[in-house]
Structure formats: structure tokens, C-alpha cells
Motif scaffolding. Structure first.
Motif, short mmCIF file in Angstrom:
data_model
loop_
_atom_site.label_atom_id
_atom_site.label_comp_id
_atom_site.label_asym_id
_atom_site.label_seq_id
_atom_site.Cartn_x
_atom_site.Cartn_y
_atom_site.Cartn_z
N ALA A 161 0.83 -1.19 0.05
CA ALA A 161 -0.13 -0.21 -0.05
C ALA A 161 0.74 1.16 -0.01
CB ALA A 161 -1.01 -0.09 1.39
N GLU A 162 2.11 1.35 0.64
CA GLU A 162 2.62 2.27 0.82
C GLU A 162 3.31 2.79 -0.59
OE1 GLU A 162 5.05 -0.87 3.14
OE2 GLU A 162 2.97 0.02 3.17
N ASP A 163 3.74 1.45 -1.27
CA ASP A 163 4.72 2.00 -2.53
C ASP A 163 3.34 2.37 -3.38
OD1 ASP A 163 6.98 1.24 -1.40
OD2 ASP A 163 6.62 -0.85 -1.88
N PHE A 164 2.10 1.85 -3.45
CA PHE A 164 1.32 2.17 -4.36
C PHE A 164 0.83 3.56 -4.17
CE2 PHE A 164 -3.42 2.27 -5.10
CZ PHE A 164 -3.47 1.87 -6.49
N GLU A 165 0.88 4.08 -3.02
CA GLU A 165 0.43 5.68 -2.76
C GLU A 165 1.50 6.40 -3.43
OE1 GLU A 165 -1.01 8.29 0.94
OE2 GLU A 165 0.50 6.59 1.31
N LEU A 166 2.87 5.90 -3.53
CA LEU A 166 3.86 6.88 -4.13
C LEU A 166 3.35 6.92 -5.53
CD1 LEU A 166 7.13 5.77 -2.23
CD2 LEU A 166 5.98 8.07 -2.25
N PHE A 167 3.23 5.49 -6.11
CA PHE A 167 2.97 5.55 -7.65
C PHE A 167 1.77 6.11 -8.01
CE2 PHE A 167 0.20 3.36 -10.78
CZ PHE A 167 1.26 3.10 -11.65
N VAL A 168 0.58 6.01 -7.26
CA VAL A 168 -0.46 7.05 -7.49
C VAL A 168 -0.06 8.60 -7.78
CG1 VAL A 168 -2.75 7.65 -6.72
CG2 VAL A 168 -2.03 5.34 -6.79
N ASP A 169 0.79 9.00 -6.94
CA ASP A 169 1.24 10.32 -6.66
C ASP A 169 1.98 10.74 -8.15
OD1 ASP A 169 0.27 10.89 -4.09
OD2 ASP A 169 2.08 10.57 -3.39
N PHE A 170 2.70 9.86 -8.60
CA PHE A 170 3.61 10.04 -9.87
C PHE A 170 2.67 9.80 -10.94
CE2 PHE A 170 7.34 8.51 -7.29
CZ PHE A 170 8.34 9.49 -7.36
N PHE A 171 1.63 9.12 -10.75
CA PHE A 171 0.62 8.56 -11.80
C PHE A 171 -0.04 10.01 -12.23
CE2 PHE A 171 -3.38 6.71 -13.39
CZ PHE A 171 -2.78 5.75 -14.19
N CYS A 172 -0.44 10.59 -11.02
CA CYS A 172 -1.27 11.62 -11.04
C CYS A 172 -0.70 13.03 -11.74
CB CYS A 172 -2.00 12.06 -9.68
SG CYS A 172 -3.47 10.79 -9.40
N ALA A 173 0.51 12.96 -11.08
CA ALA A 173 1.79 14.18 -11.46
C ALA A 173 1.77 14.07 -12.98
CB ALA A 173 2.95 14.11 -10.89
N ASP A 174 1.78 12.97 -13.66
CA ASP A 174 1.85 12.70 -14.83
C ASP A 174 0.70 12.91 -16.07
OD1 ASP A 174 4.03 12.30 -16.97
OD2 ASP A 174 3.39 10.23 -17.08
N GLY A 175 -0.46 13.15 -15.23
CA GLY A 175 -1.86 13.35 -15.80
C GLY A 175 -2.31 12.39 -16.22
N ARG A 176 -2.30 11.19 -15.57
CA ARG A 176 -2.91 9.80 -16.16
C ARG A 176 -4.39 10.01 -15.51
NH1 ARG A 176 -0.52 6.49 -19.69
NH2 ARG A 176 1.77 7.00 -19.65
N ASP A 177 -4.96 9.17 -15.95
CA ASP A 177 -6.64 9.06 -15.55
C ASP A 177 -6.72 8.03 -14.54
OD1 ASP A 177 -9.19 9.00 -15.42
OD2 ASP A 177 -9.61 8.41 -17.45
N LEU A 178 -7.07 8.30 -13.32
CA LEU A 178 -7.25 7.43 -11.90
C LEU A 178 -8.78 6.71 -12.33
CD1 LEU A 178 -6.56 9.50 -8.86
CD2 LEU A 178 -5.23 7.47 -9.77
N ASN A 179 -9.64 7.15 -13.12
CA ASN A 179 -10.89 6.67 -13.62
C ASN A 179 -11.00 5.85 -14.73
OD1 ASN A 179 -12.07 7.95 -10.94
ND2 ASN A 179 -11.61 9.64 -11.78
N TYR A 218 -5.99 0.42 -0.36
CA TYR A 218 -5.72 0.85 -1.60
C TYR A 218 -6.67 1.75 -2.26
CZ TYR A 218 -2.02 -2.62 -1.48
OH TYR A 218 -1.04 -3.51 -1.20
N ALA A 219 -7.93 1.46 -1.96
CA ALA A 219 -9.18 2.44 -2.34
C ALA A 219 -9.04 3.34 -1.83
CB ALA A 219 -10.52 1.30 -1.79
N ASP A 220 -8.66 3.80 -0.52
CA ASP A 220 -8.56 5.02 0.32
C ASP A 220 -7.42 5.80 -0.35
OD1 ASP A 220 -10.46 4.10 2.08
OD2 ASP A 220 -9.00 3.56 3.80
N ILE A 221 -6.47 5.27 -0.93
CA ILE A 221 -5.44 5.92 -1.56
C ILE A 221 -5.90 6.57 -3.06
CG2 ILE A 221 -3.26 5.73 -2.77
CD1 ILE A 221 -2.60 3.42 -0.40
N LEU A 222 -6.69 5.61 -3.51
CA LEU A 222 -7.29 6.16 -5.12
C LEU A 222 -8.15 7.38 -4.63
CD1 LEU A 222 -7.58 2.98 -6.90
CD2 LEU A 222 -6.10 4.77 -7.15
N LYS A 223 -9.10 7.12 -3.59
CA LYS A 223 -10.06 8.09 -3.36
C LYS A 223 -9.34 9.61 -2.90
CE LYS A 223 -13.66 4.83 -1.69
NZ LYS A 223 -14.12 4.16 -0.39
#
Length: 79
Positions: free
Chosen positions: A29-47, A69-74
Motif C-alpha cells: 500500500a505505501e508503494d502504491f501510494e507513491l505510484f499514484v502520486d507519480f501517476f497523477c503528476a503525469d496527468g494519468r486517468d485514475l478513473n 488501496y481504495a482509500d489511496i485512490l479516493k
């Protein structure tokens, strides 16, 4: 090189969906959170929608251990 760029699309799945689901399946989960941060910063679509018409958040929400993981995405803005 960004880690998620090394992940390739399988079977015609939307790229952003594929990257998120693979990250969820392979990261703590902690690595996924970092990934999501980079993913969003790159303009990717969480939805992004998968072939079954669901978002990664919708898929994860059905998993017994998916809550962190759901909490991280939310928190990042996924719906």
C-alpha cells in the motif's frame, strides 16, 4: 525512466487502467501510494475504465484486503 512506463498493455485494456491494476496487484500500500502520486503528476486517468466497464477503484472495492488501496485512490481523486 518511470516504473509504470515499463508496464505494457495486455489484451487491449486501456493503458491507464492497466497500469493502475498492475501496480495494485504488485505493490504494498505505501508503494502504491507513491505510484499514484507519480501517476497523477503525469496527468494519468485514475478513473480509466477496464474492459468490464469498471474503474480500478470499483474493482479494488470488492476485494477483501483492498480498503487501504481504495482509500489511496479516493484521496487522489478517484471516483
Amino acid at each position: 525512466d518511470k516504473t509504470y512506463e515499463a508496464m505494457r498493455i495486455a489484451y487491449g485494456t486501456a493503458e491507464d487502467y492497466h497500469m493502475l491494476i498492475k501496480a495494485y496487484q504488485s505493490m504494498k500500500a505505501e508503494d502504491f501510494e507513491l505510484f499514484v502520486d507519480f501517476f497523477c503528476a503525469d496527468g494519468r486517468d485514475l478513473n480509466a475504465i477496464g474492459k468490464d466497464g469498471r474503474t480500478v477503484l470499483a474493482v479494488i472495492a470488492t476485494h477483501r484486503h483492498g480498503a487501504p488501496y481504495a482509500d489511496i485512490l479516493k484521496a487522489a481523486g478517484a471516483r
